[in-house]
Design an enzyme around this catalytic site. Structure first.
Site, PDB file in Angstrom:
ATOM      1  CB  CYS A 130     -14.390  24.717  43.350  1.00 32.86           C
ATOM      2  SG  CYS A 130     -15.807  25.809  43.438  1.00 32.86           S
ATOM      3  CG  HIS A 270     -12.433  25.560  39.620  1.00 30.15           C
ATOM      4  ND1 HIS A 270     -13.492  24.714  39.402  1.00 30.15           N
ATOM      5  CD2 HIS A 270     -12.933  26.638  40.289  1.00 30.15           C
ATOM      6  CE1 HIS A 270     -14.576  25.250  39.923  1.00 30.15           C
ATOM      7  NE2 HIS A 270     -14.270  26.422  40.465  1.00 30.15           N
ATOM      8  CG  ASN A 300     -17.631  27.557  39.497  1.00 31.60           C
ATOM      9  OD1 ASN A 300     -17.482  26.358  39.712  1.00 31.60           O
ATOM     10  ND2 ASN A 300     -17.161  28.488  40.304  1.00 31.60           N
TER      11      ASN A 300
HETATM   12  O1  UT7 Z   1     -15.463  28.437  42.269  1.00 36.90           O
HETATM   13  C1  UT7 Z   1     -14.797  29.203  43.226  1.00 36.90           C
HETATM   14  C2  UT7 Z   1     -14.457  30.382  42.922  1.00 36.90           C
HETATM   15  N1  UT7 Z   1     -15.259  31.455  42.385  1.00 36.90           N
HETATM   16  C3  UT7 Z   1     -14.551  32.298  41.647  1.00 36.90           C
HETATM   17  O2  UT7 Z   1     -13.409  32.021  41.344  1.00 36.90           O
HETATM   18  C4  UT7 Z   1     -15.167  33.615  41.273  1.00 36.90           C
HETATM   19  C5  UT7 Z   1     -14.106  34.692  41.370  1.00 36.90           C
HETATM   20  N2  UT7 Z   1     -14.559  36.037  41.025  1.00 36.90           N
HETATM   21  C6  UT7 Z   1     -14.971  36.368  39.782  1.00 36.90           C
HETATM   22  O3  UT7 Z   1     -15.035  35.531  38.915  1.00 36.90           O
HETATM   23  C7  UT7 Z   1     -15.280  37.819  39.517  1.00 36.90           C
HETATM   24  O4  UT7 Z   1     -14.944  38.589  40.645  1.00 36.90           O
HETATM   25  C8  UT7 Z   1     -16.766  38.079  39.126  1.00 36.90           C
HETATM   26  C9  UT7 Z   1     -17.038  37.543  37.734  1.00 36.90           C
HETATM   27  C10 UT7 Z   1     -17.671  37.433  40.131  1.00 36.90           C
HETATM   28  C11 UT7 Z   1     -17.066  39.577  39.107  1.00 36.90           C
HETATM   29  O5  UT7 Z   1     -16.143  40.265  38.294  1.00 36.90           O
HETATM   30  P1  UT7 Z   1     -15.445  41.628  38.833  1.00 36.90           P
HETATM   31  O6  UT7 Z   1     -14.661  42.162  37.743  1.00 36.90           O
HETATM   32  O7  UT7 Z   1     -14.723  41.256  40.089  1.00 36.90           O
HETATM   33  O8  UT7 Z   1     -16.692  42.554  39.093  1.00 36.90           O
HETATM   34  P2  UT7 Z   1     -17.199  43.221  40.442  1.00 36.90           P
HETATM   35  O9  UT7 Z   1     -17.791  42.187  41.350  1.00 36.90           O
HETATM   36  O10 UT7 Z   1     -16.155  44.110  41.005  1.00 36.90           O
HETATM   37  O11 UT7 Z   1     -18.349  44.117  39.896  1.00 36.90           O
HETATM   38  C12 UT7 Z   1     -18.097  45.209  39.006  1.00 36.90           C
HETATM   39  C13 UT7 Z   1     -19.413  45.897  38.710  1.00 36.90           C
HETATM   40  C14 UT7 Z   1     -20.206  46.281  39.936  1.00 36.90           C
HETATM   41  O12 UT7 Z   1     -20.850  47.484  39.681  1.00 36.90           O
HETATM   42  P3  UT7 Z   1     -20.276  48.868  40.286  1.00 36.90           P
HETATM   43  O13 UT7 Z   1     -20.253  48.683  41.763  1.00 36.90           O
HETATM   44  O14 UT7 Z   1     -18.919  49.011  39.684  1.00 36.90           O
HETATM   45  O15 UT7 Z   1     -21.271  49.869  39.815  1.00 36.90           O
HETATM   46  C15 UT7 Z   1     -21.235  45.170  40.047  1.00 36.90           C
HETATM   47  O16 UT7 Z   1     -22.397  45.586  40.702  1.00 36.90           O
HETATM   48  O17 UT7 Z   1     -20.240  44.998  37.944  1.00 36.90           O
HETATM   49  C16 UT7 Z   1     -21.517  44.890  38.591  1.00 36.90           C
HETATM   50  N3  UT7 Z   1     -22.021  43.561  38.353  1.00 36.90           N
HETATM   51  C17 UT7 Z   1     -22.744  43.242  37.260  1.00 36.90           C
HETATM   52  N4  UT7 Z   1     -23.161  43.955  36.220  1.00 36.90           N
HETATM   53  C18 UT7 Z   1     -23.851  43.347  35.274  1.00 36.90           C
HETATM   54  C19 UT7 Z   1     -21.865  42.453  39.120  1.00 36.90           C
HETATM   55  N5  UT7 Z   1     -22.478  41.417  38.548  1.00 36.90           N
HETATM   56  C20 UT7 Z   1     -23.034  41.880  37.389  1.00 36.90           C
HETATM   57  C21 UT7 Z   1     -23.773  41.278  36.368  1.00 36.90           C
HETATM   58  N6  UT7 Z   1     -24.167  42.032  35.332  1.00 36.90           N
HETATM   59  N7  UT7 Z   1     -24.091  39.961  36.383  1.00 36.90           N
END
Ligand code: UT7
Length: 343
Positions: A130, A270, A300
């Site tokens: 990115c 970004h 993204n």
């Molecule tokens: O381009 C380069 C860089 N990329 C980034 O900058 C991405 C950086 N990271 C992020 O943007 C965020 O970490 C995400 C948007 C990917 C995820 O957000 P988060 O608040 O960190 O969520 P998480 O991964 O900790 O997931 C929280 C919960 C989990 O469930 P449990 O374990 O708490 O039961 C996931 O399984 O949300 C669940 N989850 C979803 N639920 C519904 C993960 N993806 C989804 C989804 N829909 N699409």
């Protein structure tokens, strides 16, 4: 008078010597097909509410099967060249930043060179995920500053839909396809690109990666069935690293130019996650109105994200000639970069 419409308070300093370099044209291309959060609800176990609240993304563009990264890059380049009033035979160098090249070889910049008919141009790709577009701009501007070349085309283009794991709800909701481009030239004595800061931390390469398809794990029946040809990400770790790296890179670039955030008319970060962007704006002390955001429409688009956002912000008149803008990016590698430009 609010912070956002204060005139520039300081005259910027540039640590650069050599010929000044300017962005003399911008362009972007997004495929027509829109994939909404509602569409994704039918594909994986997710909701519009989750995607919107966790990322800010509402929809993304998906290129048709026949359309490659080079096709989108070529169209974005044509639009940038048209705006700059630059002909194909005037281009000395084409740099394409991408993690989704049409194929491992030849490079995508060569494919774009052919499609544009830019026969005089040297052409190569760079891969800094990115951050690739700002890395590419810095390489391109060095060639102009040194007097080696006069006209450089820098493109960020991605067909991420081909490397997204459409069964992984944690990543497939985040990415989209598209391309952006700029034409770099020296326009006059006043410096345009004032500084660029770049950084990397290879020790964290395993928090955002695609394991197979290279020399380590060439494509095989096993690698395909083990789903190794798709993006793997530890979202939370990437999130934390992104906020720290982008804040630090932005502050370093401002400091090098003897500027504060109040001097900046528009910040173009970004476009990965609205919460990351909000956190950076808060840490930099920038009012939200200064920050350009289009991730709700495109998600993204990796190397293309900041290039598309720059083109849209410029065409929407978010800044005028002479205004100072700040670009800041972060990606796999890990890599990051920032750039201060007097438009
Ligand atoms: O381009 C380069 C860089 N990329 C980034 O900058 C991405 C950086 N990271 C992020 O943007 C965020 O970490 C995400 C948007 C990917 C995820 O957000 P988060 O608040 O960190 O969520 P998480 O991964 O900790 O997931 C929280 C919960 C989990 O469930 P449990 O374990 O708490 O039961 C996931 O399984 O949300 C669940 N989850 C979803 N639920 C519904 C993960 N993806 C989804 C989804 N829909 N699409």
């Amino acid at each position: 008078m609010t912070n956002s419409n204060k005139p520039n308070l300081r005259s910027p300093r540039s640590p650069r010597s050599g010929r000044p370099v300017h962005i003399v044209g911008t362009g972007s291309y997004l495929p027509d097909r829109i994939l909404t959060n509602a569409d994704l609800e039918k594909m994986v176990d997710t909701t519009d509410e989750w995607i919107t609240s966790r990322s800010g993304i509402k929809e993304r563009r998906i290129a048709p099967d026949w359309m490659c990264t080079s096709d989108m890059g070529t169209e974005a380049a044509r639009r940038a060249m048209e705006q700059a009033g630059v002909r194909e035979d005037e281009i000395d160098l084409i740099i394409c930043a991408t993690i989704t090249p049409d194929m491992p070889l030849p490079n995508t910049a060569c494919l774009i060179q052919h499609k544009l008919g830019a026969k005089r141009a040297a052409a190569f790709d760079i891969e800094a995920a990115c951050s690739g577009f700002l890395y590419g701009m810095e390489i391109g501007q060095q060639f102009i500053t040194s007097g080696t070349y006069n006209t450089v085309l820098v493109i960020g283009a991605e067909k991420l839909s081909t490397i997204v794991d459409w069964q992984d709800r944690g990543t497939c909701v985040l990415f989209g396809d598209g391309a952006g481009a700029v034409v770099l030239r020296s326009r006059g004595p006043e410096r345009g690109i004032l500084t660029t800061c770049m950084g990397a931390d290879g020790s964290k390469g395993d928090i955002l990666f695609m394991p197979a398809g290279g020399a380590k794990f060439p494509a095989s029946k096993e690698s395909v069935s083990a789903r190794m040809h798709v993006i793997k990400m530890e979202g939370k770790e990437v999130f934390k690293s992104a906020v720290i790296a982008m804040q630090t890179a932005a502050e370093e670039a401002l400091k090098k130019c003897n500027l504060t955030i109040n001097d900046i008319k528009c910040i173009i970060p970004h476009q990965a996650n609205l919460r990351i962007i909000d956190a950076i704006a808060a840490r930099l002390g920038a009012p939200k109105e200064k920050v350009y955001i289009n991730l709700h429409r495109y998600g993204n688009v990796s190397a293309a994200s900041v290039a598309i956002a720059l083109d849209e912000a410029a065409r929407e008149g978010r800044f005028q000639r002479g205004d100072l803008i700040l670009l800041v990016v972060f990606g796999s590698g890990l890599t990051w970069a920032s750039c201060v430009i007097r438009w």
